[in-house]
Design a protein around this motif. Structure first.
Motif, PDB file in Angstrom:
ATOM      1  N   TYR A  51      41.064  11.886 -34.032  1.00  0.00           N
ATOM      2  CA  TYR A  51      41.972  12.701 -34.146  1.00  0.00           C
ATOM      3  C   TYR A  51      42.028  13.873 -35.001  1.00  0.00           C
ATOM      4  O   TYR A  51      42.752  14.437 -35.341  1.00  0.00           O
ATOM      5  CB  TYR A  51      43.388  11.427 -34.946  1.00  0.00           C
ATOM      6  N   PRO A  75      40.814   9.934 -24.758  1.00  0.00           N
ATOM      7  CA  PRO A  75      41.411   8.776 -24.673  1.00  0.00           C
ATOM      8  C   PRO A  75      40.661   7.373 -24.037  1.00  0.00           C
ATOM      9  O   PRO A  75      40.497   6.430 -24.134  1.00  0.00           O
ATOM     10  CB  PRO A  75      42.264  10.033 -23.232  1.00  0.00           C
ATOM     11  N   ILE A 106      47.487   0.966 -19.274  1.00  0.00           N
ATOM     12  CA  ILE A 106      47.291   1.572 -18.907  1.00  0.00           C
ATOM     13  C   ILE A 106      45.610   2.084 -18.722  1.00  0.00           C
ATOM     14  O   ILE A 106      45.235   2.017 -18.297  1.00  0.00           O
ATOM     15  CB  ILE A 106      46.808   2.662 -20.600  1.00  0.00           C
TER      16      ILE A 106
ATOM     17  N   GLU B 195      52.199   9.453 -29.898  1.00  0.00           N
ATOM     18  CA  GLU B 195      51.481   9.309 -30.975  1.00  0.00           C
ATOM     19  C   GLU B 195      51.107   7.880 -30.435  1.00  0.00           C
ATOM     20  O   GLU B 195      49.774   7.813 -29.917  1.00  0.00           O
ATOM     21  CB  GLU B 195      51.736   9.134 -31.947  1.00  0.00           C
ATOM     22  N   ILE B 196      51.896   6.137 -29.841  1.00  0.00           N
ATOM     23  CA  ILE B 196      51.447   5.971 -29.830  1.00  0.00           C
ATOM     24  C   ILE B 196      50.777   5.330 -27.857  1.00  0.00           C
ATOM     25  O   ILE B 196      49.127   5.343 -27.821  1.00  0.00           O
ATOM     26  CB  ILE B 196      52.554   4.607 -29.377  1.00  0.00           C
ATOM     27  N   TYR B 197      50.963   6.478 -27.184  1.00  0.00           N
ATOM     28  CA  TYR B 197      50.132   6.784 -26.077  1.00  0.00           C
ATOM     29  C   TYR B 197      48.949   7.160 -25.877  1.00  0.00           C
ATOM     30  O   TYR B 197      47.990   6.553 -25.489  1.00  0.00           O
ATOM     31  CB  TYR B 197      51.337   7.068 -24.888  1.00  0.00           C
ATOM     32  N   SER B 198      49.100   7.950 -27.018  1.00  0.00           N
ATOM     33  CA  SER B 198      47.510   9.208 -26.866  1.00  0.00           C
ATOM     34  C   SER B 198      46.809   7.247 -27.585  1.00  0.00           C
ATOM     35  O   SER B 198      45.430   7.802 -27.346  1.00  0.00           O
ATOM     36  CB  SER B 198      47.612  10.457 -27.640  1.00  0.00           C
ATOM     37  N   LEU B 199      47.202   6.828 -28.867  1.00  0.00           N
ATOM     38  CA  LEU B 199      46.021   5.613 -29.448  1.00  0.00           C
ATOM     39  C   LEU B 199      45.964   4.948 -28.751  1.00  0.00           C
ATOM     40  O   LEU B 199      44.302   4.555 -29.171  1.00  0.00           O
ATOM     41  CB  LEU B 199      47.170   5.559 -30.832  1.00  0.00           C
ATOM     42  N   GLY B 201      44.860   4.746 -25.302  1.00  0.00           N
ATOM     43  CA  GLY B 201      43.986   6.154 -24.858  1.00  0.00           C
ATOM     44  C   GLY B 201      44.318   6.471 -24.048  1.00  0.00           C
ATOM     45  O   GLY B 201      43.944   6.249 -22.144  1.00  0.00           O
ATOM     46  N   ALA B 202      45.929   6.737 -23.569  1.00  0.00           N
ATOM     47  CA  ALA B 202      46.562   7.112 -21.947  1.00  0.00           C
ATOM     48  C   ALA B 202      45.645   8.507 -22.856  1.00  0.00           C
ATOM     49  O   ALA B 202      45.852   9.566 -23.285  1.00  0.00           O
ATOM     50  CB  ALA B 202      47.654   7.222 -22.717  1.00  0.00           C
TER      51      ALA B 202
END
Ligand SMILES: Nc1ncnc2c1ncn2[C@@H]1O[C@H](COP(=O)(O)OP(=O)(O)OP(=O)(O)O)[C@@H](O)[C@H]1O
Ligand SMILES: [Mg+2]
Lengths: 221, 294
Positions: A51, A75, A106, B195-199, B201-202
């Protein structure tokens, strides 16, 4: 697994948040990260999860040099890491069950297997009874356990936890820590930031201590 | 999909914007149609010299009918022309001139109409060409087809058309910006979610899709709602106008957007709004794709 080589992180012109950090964490190791508030623990985690960019030095995570990692690959790296962050980061418009299920969605895991794994995980963290609640109506400790369940559910290779027991009573802290050790025995690598020295005392494990952006201790206790 | 006040206002803004654009087009289309209706009712009058024989007249009519774009050519005899004239003057003329005197005053004429498919300009050109070739005919005294009026209308028509296109584009651009702005507020409101989706791994693309899907649904529902509401309003207004008895031919010719026009509008709206939203989503998601300390 995770390797830091002379890493510096600078915000702005001359604010060194991390200075010359070097360490190497092997597969299956259980590492505690401690240090006073503002020492740079969260910053270190942000570097590992890509990040934040490294100002100088090199970081390797799961064999990838983060500086050389392409944007599109990030990702996929994160999918191999489970994150428990200081402020939980739960989706407010999804139930506990759906929050925990998300990493499996996901990863395209089949519906049936998802159900099985989520149910089992909720049982392990003691949240079966609140699985249809929305996070806003949970206590701090319950929210924290949802975050933990979400980090563990897809059995990542690395777990990074920032104060995972900050809101838990001693009894629950022990339960969660035992769950972590269970995963650790299966070969999952843990890096856990905490102020709670009682946690560390209980177990023979590695301790990294940062202070004012520098690594001041790297020992087995 | 859960609705909240922000989503509802986003939906309302999109719907109102689309309604605004479509109603603008509707007014534009019918005004242009009104000009066209006037244009089509305009005919050419060819006044004949006095004392012509029937066979001479018929020959001339046959000649006119052979000309390009001519759809009809009819002789208006004096009696009919006199009656027309009298009825249009009504009481002003009563007692001033008798019918017989009137008929003597009015020359015989041929009324020529052109095909309806011609535009204002084409019609003007066709009339001018026709006037030129008919002028040389021995029977012809004078030709009148409202040339100066057509010129004026042509100008109005041109100005109106280009102003219409300009207004349509301005409206489209400002509306797609307005919608994009709303989308941006909506995305900023979903900061935590990104934020959560990227966290976990989306990929960026799958995060975009979360929002693109919502915008797509809003856009579709808004389009349907706007068209239905406008069609209902249009039908109601038209029926009211018909019973009022004003400008009948114009009102009867009032029409809703055709299938082709609807397709065009929907396509333009989709492209403009969707592309703009996509760019907004892309930049907002990239901006928010980080861990905050909230
Ligand atoms: N984005 C940023 N811009 C500027 N300074 C920052 C930024 N993020 C962190 N810092 C600074 O870096 C230092 C370390 O912050 P960090 O969050 O890593 O501390 P921490 O060890 O996690 O503390 P705590 O135990 O309170 O969570 C702090 O002084 C903080 O102000
Ligand atoms: Mg911290």
């Amino acid at each position: 697994m995770i390797e830091f080589k002379h890493v510096y992180k600078t915000y702005g012109a001359d604010r060194h948040t991390l200075r010359d950090i070097s360490f190497n964490i092997n597969k299956g190791e259980f590492v505690f990260l401690t240090g006073p508030s503002g020492a740079g623990k969260t910053t270190l985690f942000k570097l590992i999860s890509a990040y934040e960019k490294i100002s100088s030095g090199e970081v390797f995570v799961l064999g990838h040099s983060l500086a050389k990692l392409k944007k599109g690959q990030i990702p996929f790296l994160r999918r191999k890491i489970g994150f428990v962050l200081q402020n939980y980061k739960l989706l407010k418009n999804k139930t506990v069950y759906e929050n925990v299920e998300l990493p499996l969605v996901i990863l395209d895991v089949a519906q049936k297997e998802r159900e099985q794994r989520v149910t089992e995980m909720l049982r392990q963290v003691g949240l079966e009874t609140v699985k249809d609640q929305y996070p806003d109506y949970l206590s701090g400790g319950e929210q924290q356990r949802v975050a933990i369940a979400r980090a563990l559910i897809h059995e990542p290779e690395i777990i990074i936890a920032d104060e995972p027991t900050g809101n838990l009573d001693p009894e629950l802290s022990k339960t969660i820590l035992n769950l972590f050790f269970e995963f650790s025995k299966k070969g999952v690598t843990f890096l856990v930031a905490t102020h709670d020295y009682r946690l560390i005392d209980k177990q023979k494990c590695r301790l990294l201590k940062v202070d004012n952006g520098q690594l001041v201790e790297d020992a087995v206790v | 999909m859960k609705l909240n006040s922000l989503k509802i206002s986003l939906f309302i803004i999109i719907t109102l914007s689309i309604t605004l654009i479509i109603s603008g087009l509707l007014v534009y289309k019918n005004f242009v149609g009104f000009l066209g209706a006037w244009n089509q009712s305009n005919k050419m009058n060819i006044y004949l010299k006095v004392d012509t024989t029937e066979s001479e007249r018929n020959k001339l009519i046959a000649f006119i009918k052979k000309q390009k774009s001519v759809s009809s050519a009819e002789l208006v005899d004096r009696n009919k022309a006199g009656l027309n004239f009298q009825s249009s003057l009504k009481e002003f003329s009563s007692g001033l001139v008798t019918m017989d005197e009137l008929i003597d005053l009015i020359p015989e004429s041929i009324e020529v109409d052109l095909e309806n498919s011609l535009s204002l300009q084409e019609r003007d050109q066709a009339f001018a060409a026709l006037a030129q070739s008919v002028q040389e005919q021995p029977l012809v005294e004078e030709i009148n087809y409202g040339a100066t009026w057509i010129k004026k209308f042509e100008k109005i028509d041109q100005v109106f058309r280009s102003a219409g296109i300009f207004a349509f584009l301005v409206l489209l651009v400002s509306i797609s910006y307005l919608v994009a702005l709303m989308v941006r507020i909506y995305i900023d409101d979903s900061k935590q979610e990104i934020e959560i989706y990227s966290l976990i791994g989306a990929t960026r693309w799958s995060i975009y899709q979360l929002f693109l899907k919502d915008v797509f649904i809003f856009l579709c529902v808004s389009l349907v709602v706007s068209f239905v509401v406008l069609f209902a309003a249009f039908t109601y207004i038209k029926s009211k106008l018909v019973t009022s008895g004003l400008a009948e031919t114009f009102i009867e010719n009032m029409s809703f957007l055709s299938f082709n026009e609807i397709t065009f509008v929907v396509f333009m709206l989709f492209v403009f709004i969707y592309v703009n939203c996509f760019l907004t989503i892309q930049s907002s998601v990239n901006r928010l794709n980080q861990i905050s300390n909230e």
